[in-house]
Design a protein around this motif. Structure first.
Motif, PDB file in Angstrom:
ATOM      1  N   GLY A 129      41.293  59.757  59.763  1.00  0.00           N
ATOM      2  CA  GLY A 129      41.049  60.273  61.133  1.00  0.00           C
ATOM      3  C   GLY A 129      39.978  61.468  61.072  1.00  0.00           C
ATOM      4  O   GLY A 129      39.856  61.948  62.270  1.00  0.00           O
TER       5      GLY A 129
ATOM      6  N   ILE B 233      37.402  59.425  56.589  1.00  0.00           N
ATOM      7  CA  ILE B 233      37.558  58.527  57.984  1.00  0.00           C
ATOM      8  C   ILE B 233      38.905  57.797  57.891  1.00  0.00           C
ATOM      9  O   ILE B 233      39.345  57.777  59.205  1.00  0.00           O
ATOM     10  CB  ILE B 233      36.383  57.507  57.620  1.00  0.00           C
TER      11      ILE B 233
ATOM     12  N   ASP C 217      31.415  65.850  61.896  1.00  0.00           N
ATOM     13  CA  ASP C 217      31.867  66.572  63.063  1.00  0.00           C
ATOM     14  C   ASP C 217      32.901  67.427  62.446  1.00  0.00           C
ATOM     15  O   ASP C 217      32.874  68.598  62.907  1.00  0.00           O
ATOM     16  CB  ASP C 217      32.310  65.640  64.224  1.00  0.00           C
ATOM     17  N   ASP C 218      33.874  66.924  62.068  1.00  0.00           N
ATOM     18  CA  ASP C 218      34.974  67.795  61.575  1.00  0.00           C
ATOM     19  C   ASP C 218      34.717  68.458  60.061  1.00  0.00           C
ATOM     20  O   ASP C 218      35.029  69.369  59.738  1.00  0.00           O
ATOM     21  CB  ASP C 218      36.375  67.092  61.451  1.00  0.00           C
TER      22      ASP C 218
ATOM     23  N   SER D 176      25.317  63.057  57.078  1.00  0.00           N
ATOM     24  CA  SER D 176      26.618  63.508  56.613  1.00  0.00           C
ATOM     25  C   SER D 176      26.839  64.749  56.803  1.00  0.00           C
ATOM     26  O   SER D 176      28.009  65.399  56.491  1.00  0.00           O
ATOM     27  CB  SER D 176      26.788  62.871  55.266  1.00  0.00           C
TER      28      SER D 176
ATOM     29  N   ARG E 206      36.464  63.044  61.317  1.00  0.00           N
ATOM     30  CA  ARG E 206      35.063  62.734  61.516  1.00  0.00           C
ATOM     31  C   ARG E 206      34.237  63.633  60.517  1.00  0.00           C
ATOM     32  O   ARG E 206      33.959  64.439  60.577  1.00  0.00           O
ATOM     33  CB  ARG E 206      34.675  63.075  63.082  1.00  0.00           C
TER      34      ARG E 206
ATOM     35  N   CYS F  69      34.050  60.254  51.774  1.00  0.00           N
ATOM     36  CA  CYS F  69      33.938  59.891  53.133  1.00  0.00           C
ATOM     37  C   CYS F  69      34.949  58.993  53.436  1.00  0.00           C
ATOM     38  O   CYS F  69      35.376  58.785  54.802  1.00  0.00           O
ATOM     39  CB  CYS F  69      32.530  59.609  53.441  1.00  0.00           C
TER      40      CYS F  69
END
Length: 343
Positions: free
Chosen positions: A272, A269, A277-278, A339, A274, A265
């Motif tokens: 860049g 992050i 979300d990504d 997550s 997410r 994680c």
């Protein structure tokens, strides 16, 4: 006085065994008040005579501990970490104490499979020499493990294993394969198809092969292609490195432990990406920190207390001559948090 040899350390059972050319376990049994009957009389007398000649004296602190007013159980574990192994030991010690037993812990920390096996055998022999009432053994899951345990532990000594199932022994196992299968199925249900498992490593016998099998089973059940990435011993750093390498290649990452997931994680992050979300990320172990990071970690919670209670009861039933179920299996519970994107 000037010619008197200086001994840098006390004589040990191993020194006596080396002098006589016999096994360590034979010496420990010959000097045990409760197990000397397992050794031939001639051998017992020879061991006692040699021990006296070498000025052997047992560890008085350990003897006092083992011969205290309550019972004593030995516990053989692997590397003691702050999370999974440490938490399991805490539950075992607490529940044993509730039943009037203290726990004498021996830990093997070999870095290679050969070193670990050798050290575990030596630690197990040392535990049996302490006149413990029974032994709890954290199993590592290889095929020859039950034979080694039977060889090292006297036949009348109650033994209960925990961790992985071993043949013909009373024990408690954790079904990690079903847990990872549930995690992977959960992600597939959320629409993910490009899912990678971080943890496959055929060298170490610490549950990763079973976890990888659960992941592959779930992927193939849904017609998806499994993708696996090895994780090094330093799992947080390895997770961080893999998070950098795998960014953009997958929409979900199933990690073998929470530390790996936390490293992943952080790397995503910083790049860049997410989370969730990504890329969705999951762990295993439900470490205390995992509920408080952002995003909070979806993970597998392990029933430490139930495993400890079942293992202790298995020992106690053997001590009281009562029948014991050969094997109990527990499954990790999926704890869904932020997550994975389901909340």
């Amino acid at each position: 006085m000037g010619n008197r040899p200086v001994r840098n350390r006390p004589v040990t059972i191993k020194d006596i065994a080396r002098r006589l050319g016999i096994s360590y376990s034979t010496v420990s049994r010959a000097l045990s008040s409760r197990r000397s009957h397992l050794v031939k009389e001639q051998t017992r007398l020879l061991v006692e005579q040699t021990a006296e000649e070498m000025d052997y004296s047992p560890n008085l602190l350990a003897q006092t501990f083992v011969k205290g007013t309550g019972g004593v159980l030995g516990l053989l574990t692997n590397r003691i970490g702050p999370e999974i192994t440490g938490r399991q030991i805490n539950h075992l010690v607490r529940i044993a104490g509730r039943h009037g037993y203290q726990v004498l812990v021996a830990a093997a920390a070999g870095q290679t499979a050969f070193d670990l096996e050798s050290e575990r055998a030596e630690q197990l022999t040392q535990l049996t020499s302490r006149d413990v009432d029974g032994i709890l053994i954290q199993t590592i899951g290889d095929e020859a493990e039950s034979a080694r345990i039977v060889h090292a532990a006297p036949g009348e000594l109650p033994v209960a294993t925990f961790g992985y199932a071993v043949d013909d022994m009373t024990g408690v196992s954790l079904d990690l394969a079903s847990g990872i299968r549930a995690v992977t199925g959960h992600l597939i249900g959320l629409g993910h198809e490009r899912i990678c498992f971080l943890g496959e490593d055929g060298i170490r016998a610490d549950g990763l092969p079973a976890m990888g099998a659960g992941y592959r089973s779930a992927m193939r059940m849904h017609g998806l292609t499994p993708r696996l990435a090895p994780v090094e011993s330093a799992r947080t750093r390895s997770g961080y490195r893999l998070g950098k390498e795998l960014s953009g290649r997958y929409t979900a990452l199933v990690c073998c432990c929470d530390y790996t997931a936390l490293g992943v994680c952080r790397a995503l992050i910083e790049s860049g990406v997410r989370v969730p979300d990504d890329v969705a990320v999951t762990g295993c172990g439900d470490f205390e920190v995992s509920a408080y990071v952002s995003p909070s970690l979806t993970t597998l919670s392990i029933p430490f207390e139930a495993i400890a209670l079942t293992a202790i009861k298995g020992i106690l039933r053997q001590l009281h001559g009562r029948p014991v179920p050969r094997r109990r299996s527990f499954k990790p519970h999926l704890t869904v948090r932020e997550s994975c994107g389901a909340r």
